[in-house]
Design a protein around this motif. Sequence first.
Motif, mmCIF file in Angstrom:
data_model
loop_
_atom_site.group_PDB
_atom_site.id
_atom_site.type_symbol
_atom_site.label_atom_id
_atom_site.label_comp_id
_atom_site.label_asym_id
_atom_site.label_seq_id
_atom_site.Cartn_x
_atom_site.Cartn_y
_atom_site.Cartn_z
ATOM 1 N N HIS A 1 -1.755 -8.544 -28.881
ATOM 2 C CA HIS A 1 -2.972 -8.654 -29.711
ATOM 3 C C HIS A 1 -3.922 -9.718 -29.157
ATOM 4 O O HIS A 1 -4.436 -10.566 -29.889
ATOM 5 C CB HIS A 1 -2.618 -8.940 -31.169
ATOM 6 N N SER A 2 -4.153 -9.652 -27.854
ATOM 7 C CA SER A 2 -4.961 -10.645 -27.151
ATOM 8 C C SER A 2 -6.245 -9.996 -26.631
ATOM 9 O O SER A 2 -6.527 -8.826 -26.878
ATOM 10 C CB SER A 2 -4.167 -11.195 -25.965
ATOM 11 N N ALA A 3 -7.020 -10.794 -25.893
ATOM 12 C CA ALA A 3 -8.176 -10.285 -25.158
ATOM 13 C C ALA A 3 -7.906 -10.356 -23.660
ATOM 14 O O ALA A 3 -8.805 -10.568 -22.855
ATOM 15 C CB ALA A 3 -9.425 -11.069 -25.524
ATOM 16 N N GLU A 4 -6.648 -10.146 -23.269
ATOM 17 C CA GLU A 4 -6.215 -10.269 -21.879
ATOM 18 C C GLU A 4 -6.118 -8.887 -21.232
ATOM 19 O O GLU A 4 -5.333 -8.032 -21.663
ATOM 20 C CB GLU A 4 -4.858 -10.963 -21.808
ATOM 21 N N ALA A 5 -6.921 -8.674 -20.187
ATOM 22 C CA ALA A 5 -6.869 -7.437 -19.415
ATOM 23 C C ALA A 5 -6.172 -7.699 -18.087
ATOM 24 O O ALA A 5 -6.473 -8.683 -17.405
ATOM 25 C CB ALA A 5 -8.269 -6.892 -19.175
ATOM 26 N N VAL A 6 -5.257 -6.822 -17.720
ATOM 27 C CA VAL A 6 -4.441 -6.981 -16.518
ATOM 28 C C VAL A 6 -4.868 -5.950 -15.475
ATOM 29 O O VAL A 6 -4.906 -4.754 -15.762
ATOM 30 C CB VAL A 6 -2.947 -6.809 -16.837
ATOM 31 N N THR A 7 -5.185 -6.419 -14.291
ATOM 32 C CA THR A 7 -5.522 -5.524 -13.187
ATOM 33 C C THR A 7 -4.240 -5.151 -12.444
ATOM 34 O O THR A 7 -3.477 -6.031 -12.027
ATOM 35 C CB THR A 7 -6.507 -6.199 -12.223
ATOM 36 N N VAL A 8 -4.010 -3.859 -12.291
ATOM 37 C CA VAL A 8 -2.786 -3.364 -11.650
ATOM 38 C C VAL A 8 -3.145 -2.776 -10.289
ATOM 39 O O VAL A 8 -3.782 -1.727 -10.192
ATOM 40 C CB VAL A 8 -2.093 -2.299 -12.521
ATOM 41 N N LEU A 9 -2.738 -3.475 -9.238
ATOM 42 C CA LEU A 9 -2.963 -3.000 -7.878
ATOM 43 C C LEU A 9 -1.675 -2.493 -7.249
ATOM 44 O O LEU A 9 -1.694 -1.606 -6.397
ATOM 45 C CB LEU A 9 -3.569 -4.111 -7.023
ATOM 46 N N THR A 10 -0.566 -3.075 -7.650
ATOM 47 C CA THR A 10 0.755 -2.586 -7.249
ATOM 48 C C THR A 10 1.596 -2.486 -8.515
ATOM 49 O O THR A 10 1.532 -3.373 -9.377
ATOM 50 C CB THR A 10 1.436 -3.534 -6.251
ATOM 51 N N PRO A 11 2.362 -1.434 -8.673
ATOM 52 C CA PRO A 11 3.137 -1.278 -9.901
ATOM 53 C C PRO A 11 4.209 -2.354 -10.035
ATOM 54 O O PRO A 11 4.847 -2.736 -9.043
ATOM 55 C CB PRO A 11 3.762 0.117 -9.762
ATOM 56 N N PRO A 12 4.401 -2.870 -11.234
ATOM 57 C CA PRO A 12 5.457 -3.856 -11.446
ATOM 58 C C PRO A 12 6.834 -3.208 -11.368
ATOM 59 O O PRO A 12 6.956 -1.977 -11.292
ATOM 60 C CB PRO A 12 5.171 -4.373 -12.858
ATOM 61 N N GLU A 13 7.863 -4.029 -11.360
ATOM 62 C CA GLU A 13 9.228 -3.493 -11.412
ATOM 63 C C GLU A 13 9.395 -2.615 -12.657
ATOM 64 O O GLU A 13 8.705 -2.801 -13.660
ATOM 65 C CB GLU A 13 10.240 -4.639 -11.442
ATOM 66 N N GLU A 14 10.326 -1.688 -12.588
ATOM 67 C CA GLU A 14 10.489 -0.699 -13.653
ATOM 68 C C GLU A 14 10.659 -1.317 -15.031
ATOM 69 O O GLU A 14 10.174 -0.793 -16.021
ATOM 70 C CB GLU A 14 11.689 0.211 -13.341
#
Length: 255
Positions: free
Chosen positions: A70-83
């Motif tokens: 419930h934040s205002a944090e946007a995450v940029t995904v350039l490489t997929p994280p671990e499963e």
Amino acid sequence: MTIETLHVPQLSPMPHGFLGRRGGVSAGIHGGLNVGLGSEDDADAVAENRRRARDAVLPGARLITCYQIHSAEAVTVLTPPEEDVRPHGDALVTNRPGLLLGVLTADCAPVLFADAEAGVVGAAHAGWKGALGGITDATLLAMESLGARRERIAAAIGPCIARASYEVDAGFLRRFAEQAPENERFFADGTRADHYQFDLEAYVAHRLAVAGVARVVALGEDTYAQEDRFFSFRRATHRNEPSYGRQISLIGIPS
């Protein structure tokens, strides 16, 4: 039962869909396509539901979801994280083919974004707290950092709790009025004294328009009122149910 997938022409040609609870393998109060890793549902059922949801929108893609806070944090995904890793935040953006971004909701507003020309997409979880804090603005900024232009971005607001189903107290209204007095227009008189009905969908649409998004679509689907189609946290709370399911909204870039 077939998975119900709601599409918005403005987001095309990017693969996307707002999914509800129809389809899936969960039973009981989670019955249907519950994709909530934090729910008290059977873990194997949730995993199968997430696989089915992915394949309904972009088969074979790598599904990525947040640990939503419930934040205002946007995450940029350039490489997929671990499963087994979910980045903390409430929005995801990418320009990488083969990735499918997802946000989970159960009354909060899911918002999908696309700049098809730039090849950039985003997905945001906009509950009242994140919407007020600026999660949609953060998503737009993150998309622009990947080459999107907000005058080209289309945004669609999926199924969420409607004003008629969302009664809040005076303190809740005050938070929005303190940000901007004109926000009071998103509230109507409630059924009890000093209570009001809040239009989350309209507020999110307003934030997008003010931010410069010219193409904003709102589906107008009430999660609380449609038990056969959608999960609802508030409905489950009113019934004193011990847990509740979550639906997923997805957008990606084909390989």
